[in-house]
Write an enzyme that holds these catalytic residues in place. Structure first.
Site, mmCIF file in Angstrom:
data_model
loop_
_atom_site.group_PDB
_atom_site.id
_atom_site.type_symbol
_atom_site.label_atom_id
_atom_site.label_comp_id
_atom_site.label_asym_id
_atom_site.label_seq_id
_atom_site.Cartn_x
_atom_site.Cartn_y
_atom_site.Cartn_z
ATOM 1 N N HIS A 3 0.880 -1.171 0.000
ATOM 2 C CA HIS A 3 0.000 0.000 0.000
ATOM 3 C C HIS A 3 0.913 1.214 0.000
ATOM 4 C CE1 HIS A 3 -2.285 -3.072 2.292
ATOM 5 N NE2 HIS A 3 -3.380 -2.535 1.776
ATOM 6 N N ASP A 31 2.296 1.955 3.387
ATOM 7 C CA ASP A 31 3.197 0.968 4.005
ATOM 8 C C ASP A 31 4.634 1.429 3.844
ATOM 9 O OD1 ASP A 31 1.007 -0.725 4.266
ATOM 10 O OD2 ASP A 31 1.477 -1.864 2.461
HETATM 11 C C1 XLS Z 1 -7.767 -6.973 4.015
HETATM 12 C C2 XLS Z 1 -7.179 -7.151 2.710
HETATM 13 C C3 XLS Z 1 -6.011 -6.239 2.402
HETATM 14 C C4 XLS Z 1 -5.772 -6.181 0.923
HETATM 15 C C5 XLS Z 1 -4.962 -5.033 0.476
HETATM 16 O O1 XLS Z 1 -8.514 -7.769 4.507
HETATM 17 O O2 XLS Z 1 -6.834 -8.494 2.552
HETATM 18 O O3 XLS Z 1 -4.874 -6.642 3.095
HETATM 19 O O4 XLS Z 1 -5.158 -7.352 0.481
HETATM 20 O O5 XLS Z 1 -5.526 -3.820 0.815
#
Ligand code: XLS
Ligand code: NI
Ligand code: NI
Length: 439
Positions: free
Chosen positions: A101, A104
């Site tokens: 993200h 991140d």
């Molecule tokens: C949350 C999601 C998230 C996505 C990316 O439950 O799995 O981690 O993979 O935003």
């Protein structure tokens, strides 16, 4: 450069009986399965957020693991230390991709211009590592759920200004994805949902999400992004109702708004089970609609009703997943470990054990799925099961060369049909078990 994981060497292959915990037991990147190397069947990716960010905090307690990597958290030095740690980690495991993200990568500032400046700085640093190692992004995404501004949604927000911030973050995350050679771009609708209809215009929110996605596609294509966009379906959590409930719902949405040529799905195992489906079901529904793009490889706990994001160890599940993936002709994306070590697994070694477990579980699943396919009994059974549609009246139905009246005439002539052939579920399950376990 100073090593962060000094006590861990490159993880090699030890074989099924190997007792060295820092070796793979099943993942052998160059081993050829059904004409393709394991590493090509299984493009693994590291999830930046869980592996380099999550340190054990949950609703009841703070961090148990130290993920400072020698720098003070919340600083750009720490952001860089995470890059160093991440690339060393991936190189040691032979992982070729990462998922991220926007936030991140750097601490988010109050002013989006400053956040973007930080992202420029860190992404230049990441590109240097990419050039040195050949490791690239599998996919990027924008975090449109953590910041309080998204409390009423991002694409589904009631505030046009907040909608602009979502657009700005997507634009930047697309730039970064392209800069990192990413194969895909993900939309996970974390806050795209609602708690009560009393305050929600569902139709309007859905249309606005589609508008945002359309603009993202237009922008992505304009900067040379040729990969796939993905929706990652999830039925609930954090919202009670989420618009991208499951694969079927998301496919319907994408077709309704003409987004189906640019989008595929990123199926997460734990989201499938939260939706009351099996992982395999979600993969099959995506595949038969030409929309199986990528996988978030994790596992939930069937006793718990939330996204526990565990590292996968259930070989039955990974086998049936790989069975679907092989049948679908592989993924355009890959296998992102959207998974975190359990809270008490709080050492750097545990980070490696977690990935070794996940990679080995999928490698073994791949080996076993190939054996089921080569064995042929399951496929042969399914083909035979529908064989009444290969000739006579069945063939006419499939070819669209009959009418309701003609079918009714045949039924009346037969008076009563013969019982259909047995489904043989237990026989088939026992074949799968005999391939999984040699006794
Ligand atoms: C949350 C999601 C998230 C996505 C990316 O439950 O799995 O981690 O993979 O935003
Ligand atoms: Ni996910
Ligand atoms: Ni998830």
């Amino acid at each position: 450069m100073k090593q962060i994981f000094k006590n861990v060497q490159k993880i090699g292959f030890g074989g099924a009986d190997c007792r060295d915990p820092m070796k793979f037991r099943f993942y052998e990147p160059d081993r050829v399965i059904l004409g393709k190397k394991m590493s090509e069947h299984l493009p693994f990716a590291m999830a930046w957020w869980h592996n380099l960010g999550a340190a054990g905090t949950d609703m009841f307690g703070r961090d148990t693991a130290d993920k400072s990597f020698g720098a003070e958290k919340g600083t750009m030095e720490h952001a860089k230390a995470k890059v160093d740690a991440g690339f060393e980690f991936m190189e040691k495991l032979g992982i070729k991709y990462f998922c991220f993200h926007d936030v991140d990568l750097v601490p988010e500032a109050d002013d989006i211009n400053e956040t973007n400046r930080r992202l420029d700085e860190i992404s230049d640093y990441i590109v240097k590592k990419i050039k040195k190692t050949g490791i690239k992004a599998l996919w990027g995404t924008a975090n449109l759920f953590s910041n309080p501004r998204y409390m009423n949604g991002a694409g589904s927000t009631n505030s046009a200004d907040v909608y602009c911030f979502a657009a700005a973050q997507i634009k930047k995350a697309l730039d970064l994805t392209v800069k990192f050679g990413g194969r895909g771009y993900v939309f996970w609708g974390g806050r795209e949902g609602y708690e009560t209809l009393l305050n929600t215009d569902v139709k309007f929110e859905e249309e606005n999400i589609a508008r945002l996605m359309k603009m993202a596609v237009d922008y992505g294509r304009s900067i040379g992004f040729t990969g796939d966009f993905y929706i990652e379906p999830k039925p609930k959590e954090p919202m009670k109702h989420q618009y991208d409930f499951d694969a079927a719902t998301s496919i319907g949405f994408l077709r309704k708004y003409g987004l189906d040529k640019d989008f595929k799905l990123n199926i997460e195992a734990n989201h499938a089970t939260l939706a009351g489906h099996t992982f395999s079901h979600e993969l099959r529904i995506s595949a038969i609609n030409g929309m199986l793009g990528s996988i978030d490889a994790n596992q939930g706990d069937l006793l718990l009703g939330w996204d526990t994001d565990e590292f996968p160890y259930d070989i039955y599940e990974t086998t049936m997943c790989m069975y679907e993936v092989i049948k679908a002709g592989g993924l355009t994306g890959g296998f992102n470990f959207d998974a975190k070590s359990r809270r008490p697994s709080n050492t750097a070694e545990d980070m490696f054990y977690s990935y070794i477990l996940g990679m080995d579980s999928f490698a073994l699943g791949l080996i076993k799925a190939a054996e089921i396919i080569e064995d042929g009994r399951v496929d042969a059974f399914v083909k035979e099961k529908y064989s009444s549609f290969e000739k006579g009246i069945g063939k006419k139905i499939v070819e669209g060369k009959t009418t309701l009246a003609e079918l009714a005439e045949r039924a009346e002539k037969l008076k009563a049909p013969k019982a259909p052939q047995s489904g043989r579920q237990e026989y088939l399950q026992s074949i799968v078990n005999s391939i999984l376990f040699k006794g």
